[in-house]
Motif scaffolding. Sequence first.
Motif, mmCIF file in Angstrom:
data_model
loop_
_atom_site.group_PDB
_atom_site.id
_atom_site.type_symbol
_atom_site.label_atom_id
_atom_site.label_comp_id
_atom_site.label_asym_id
_atom_site.label_seq_id
_atom_site.Cartn_x
_atom_site.Cartn_y
_atom_site.Cartn_z
ATOM 1 N N ASP A 1 5.140 1.689 0.901
ATOM 2 C CA ASP A 1 6.554 1.377 1.115
ATOM 3 C C ASP A 1 7.071 0.388 0.083
ATOM 4 O O ASP A 1 8.255 0.413 -0.273
ATOM 5 N N GLN A 2 6.177 -0.472 -0.426
ATOM 6 C CA GLN A 2 6.571 -1.467 -1.415
ATOM 7 C C GLN A 2 6.473 -0.951 -2.849
ATOM 8 O O GLN A 2 6.940 -1.615 -3.783
ATOM 9 N N ASP A 3 5.857 0.209 -3.030
ATOM 10 C CA ASP A 3 5.653 0.768 -4.376
ATOM 11 C C ASP A 3 6.896 1.553 -4.786
ATOM 12 O O ASP A 3 7.223 2.573 -4.172
ATOM 13 N N PRO A 4 7.611 1.128 -5.835
ATOM 14 C CA PRO A 4 8.834 1.842 -6.236
ATOM 15 C C PRO A 4 8.583 3.269 -6.710
ATOM 16 O O PRO A 4 9.498 4.103 -6.698
ATOM 17 N N ALA A 5 7.335 3.564 -7.092
ATOM 18 C CA ALA A 5 7.029 4.921 -7.541
ATOM 19 C C ALA A 5 6.813 5.877 -6.381
ATOM 20 O O ALA A 5 6.944 7.087 -6.536
ATOM 21 N N VAL A 6 6.479 5.351 -5.213
ATOM 22 C CA VAL A 6 6.236 6.183 -4.028
ATOM 23 C C VAL A 6 7.534 6.263 -3.228
ATOM 24 O O VAL A 6 7.967 5.275 -2.632
ATOM 25 N N VAL A 7 8.149 7.443 -3.223
ATOM 26 C CA VAL A 7 9.449 7.608 -2.573
ATOM 27 C C VAL A 7 9.325 8.232 -1.184
ATOM 28 O O VAL A 7 10.316 8.302 -0.458
ATOM 29 N N TRP B 1 0.733 16.920 9.981
ATOM 30 C CA TRP B 1 1.671 16.214 9.092
ATOM 31 C C TRP B 1 2.636 15.398 9.927
ATOM 32 O O TRP B 1 3.211 15.886 10.891
ATOM 33 N N ARG B 2 2.817 14.114 9.545
ATOM 34 C CA ARG B 2 3.804 13.252 10.205
ATOM 35 C C ARG B 2 4.474 12.398 9.140
ATOM 36 O O ARG B 2 3.850 11.518 8.544
ATOM 37 N N LEU B 3 5.750 12.649 8.897
ATOM 38 C CA LEU B 3 6.499 11.909 7.880
ATOM 39 C C LEU B 3 6.715 10.474 8.336
ATOM 40 O O LEU B 3 7.152 10.224 9.462
ATOM 41 N N ILE B 4 6.419 9.505 7.447
ATOM 42 C CA ILE B 4 6.581 8.093 7.764
ATOM 43 C C ILE B 4 7.863 7.538 7.145
ATOM 44 O O ILE B 4 8.638 6.847 7.800
#
Length: 259
Positions: A16-22, A109-112
Motif C-alpha cells: 500500500d505504501q509502494d507507489p509502484a504497486v497500484v 482471489w480477494r481484492l484488497i
Amino acid sequence: MEERDLIRRRLLNLADQDPAVVAAAITGSHATDDEDRWSDIDLAFGVRAPLDAAMRRWTQQMYQDFAAVHHWDLTSGSAIYRVFLLPHCLEVDLSFSPEVDFGPRGPSWRLIFGRATPPQAAAMSGRDDTAGLAWHHALHARISIERGRYWQAEHWISAMRTQTIALACQRLGHPTSYAKGAHLLPADITGPLETTLVRSTDESELRRALSAAATALTSELTRTDRTLAERLHPILTELAAINRRPQGSTPHAQLPQQH
C-alpha cells in the motif's frame, strides 16, 4: 499461523505504501477461507512501473526484512510469481503483473486495494493434451526400461500417473494442476492408482508398475473418451508388456527413438 498472518499484514502494508504497486489481492487458500496451518502466503500485485525494477526492490526487502532464504520465479502469461522461502518453512508467493493485466486468474482471489481487470475465462487444459502427455510418458517409460535407465523409467511412470489423475480430476470438475484435486477423487479411482507406485528400481518392478499405470490410464480414458481409449488401447498394451526382453535382443528394436 499468527506469524504468517503478521507477515501477510506487513507485506500488504508495504504494498500500500509502494507507489509502484497500484493494486493488491490475496490469493490462494486464505482468499477462500480454506487456510490451515500449512498454507502459504499468496499475494498478487498490480504494478505500474517496470516489473523488473519493482521485483528487485521487493526481493531486496524480502531478504533484509523477512530473512528470506531463497527464491525462484514462475512465469504465467504476463505475470511473474516470485516464490520465497522464509525461516520456519514458510513459503511466500508474490505475483507481479502489469497494471493492465492485473485481475483474478481463478476463484481464489480477494481484492484488497486498487482496481482489477474483469476475470478472464480460464484456459482449460484440453483432454487430448492430457491424454497425449500420458501416452507420451508411457512410451518413454518403456524405452527407459529397455535402455536400462531405471531411474528415468521411474520418473516417467510417476509422470504418467500424474496425467491419469489430471484426467480424472478434469472429468469430475476438480482442480487439475499439482494434484490439487486428487484428494477429492473417489476410492474406485485412487485405489488402483496405488498399484502404479514404483517400489524399487528393479527392472521387473518397473515393468509391473508400468503395466499397472497403463491399466489405470486405460480405465480412466474409457470413462472420459471411449473412442480414444479404444484407439490407444493396443499401443498401451504393447508398451506395458511385462515380459522381459529376450536375451541378446536389441533393447528397443520395435520402439521409436526417444527424442
